[in-house]
Design a protein around this motif. Sequence first.
Motif, mmCIF file in Angstrom:
data_model
loop_
_atom_site.group_PDB
_atom_site.id
_atom_site.type_symbol
_atom_site.label_atom_id
_atom_site.label_comp_id
_atom_site.label_asym_id
_atom_site.label_seq_id
_atom_site.Cartn_x
_atom_site.Cartn_y
_atom_site.Cartn_z
ATOM 1 N N ARG A 377 -1.332 -5.818 4.055
ATOM 2 C CA ARG A 377 -1.695 -6.081 2.660
ATOM 3 C C ARG A 377 -2.603 -7.287 2.532
ATOM 4 N N SER A 380 -5.887 -6.835 4.566
ATOM 5 C CA SER A 380 -6.606 -5.603 4.198
ATOM 6 C C SER A 380 -7.753 -5.368 5.177
ATOM 7 N N ASN A 415 -4.546 -3.857 -2.719
ATOM 8 C CA ASN A 415 -3.660 -4.745 -1.977
ATOM 9 C C ASN A 415 -3.629 -6.168 -2.525
ATOM 10 N N VAL A 447 1.200 -0.497 -0.222
ATOM 11 C CA VAL A 447 0.174 -1.047 0.673
ATOM 12 C C VAL A 447 -0.774 0.077 1.072
#
Length: 509
Positions: A377, A380, A415, A447
């Motif tokens: 998350r 990313s 995210n 996520v």
Amino acid sequence: MKTRQIIRDFLQLSPENILLVKLAVVIAVHLMRFLVRRWSVRTLPGPFPWPIAGNAAQKGHAPHIYFTRMARNYGDVFQIKLGNRQVVVLNGDAIRQALVIKGVDFAGRPDFASFRFVSGGRSMAFGSYSDWWKVHRRVAHATVRQFTTGNPDTKNTIENHVVSEVKELILQFLSETRTHGFFQPHKYLLVSMANIMSALCFGKRYSYDDAFQEVVGRNDKFTQTVGAGSIVDVMPWLQYFPNPEKTLFDQFKELNKEFYFFILTKVVEHRKTMEPSQVRDMTDALIMSLERGLTGGSGVLLDEKYVPPTIGDIFGASQDTTSFAHQWIILLLVRYPDIQKGLQEEVDKVVGRNRLPSIQDQPHLPYVMAFIYEMMRFTSFIPVTIPHSTTTDTSINGYPIPKGTVVFINQWSLNHDPKKWDQPEIFNPLRFLDEPGELNKSKTGNVNIFSMGKRRCIGEELSKIQLFLFTTLLTHQCHFTVRKQPTMDYMYGLTLKPNPFQIAVTLRD
């Protein structure tokens, strides 16, 4: 009366003039359709595009951040212009609306020049959505599942490969620490990851000083070219005269030729040595699936020509995405030593010191899993997916989107959405644990790193297995330190690559 007169006048025209009139009508119809399409796209909000370059300079070296900032001004759906291409950018909840609810409408790929050079032009990941593509994806996904969650024996094989490579990786880390004190771990992580996938795809691993590194270690040019808004893809005329973008594109084409030749050589070797009664690896499995052809209706027939590009997709994608994820894991361990200590304590408590962690330990290590989900998350590391395009005239959030429109999917925005995540700019694995300390499945489902819908990554489960084993094995065996705390700065491409940093590694026992 006027209508009759027009008809009489038309009939008196010469054949050449009649042809000209018909041609004018055809041009007028196409012009009207073109104007309608252009008008439809322009109903979308978006920043002002500059002549020739459009918004290319504005998106800068971190397009995902620029897209997220523009979404605050224009909403989750807006448009930009890159060169002469209109591009729709999807953020936040609009992503699920497009990729899941209207999955087929947004499942296409743009006709980008760079895509035609991937896997000999037969790439599943970069190929257009069609009946052929659906059969291709089905056989690729079945092959990956056969070696992951679909078979307990091959799942154990993956674990053995990962354990073996992590042991070798630790030896390399210790050697570098003894020799240099602090060192950059990046190339070792890349080769380690490539070796795991090489064992799964080809049944063979390589040494760290092998020429194999020349094949697996040159993917920066690839990710720079196929990332969101490649300049040559949106300004194709740049290919035809000397300039930095043409140089990069030529390197990209050469890289793809070398990589495809490497894969093709492996497939040829397998065909010479394979036995029908034994499936040694993914290449064997694909050869057996496609040697007689695989039909999919409507005249679709996948044959042996699709073995190299399918293996190329599976092998190539892993070395880029998962190896960079491993770099982020180690960076976060040294950047947050308290979290590193928490991971070590949980693994020690569950696993003990007399054996190594295994896949079976995963349900009992919620903090480890929370760390992995927070890594995905927070970083990313695939911020914007491979560009999509629309397969038909469609709409999103009330905006009409014509067929063939290029679509960027900004996963970063999901995210880091403050409506979904409390203080999204802070790295905090505890956000994924509930009060009893168990993993919160509803939060992990938010996520988004492997995309969703028709183009969801077929290697998602394989990647998660590797991330879990990599994290648990390294924290169980090693302690990581730095002389200078690394930053979170990165190089942008299809995958975010951490800037170089140095670590030292010691054994915990």
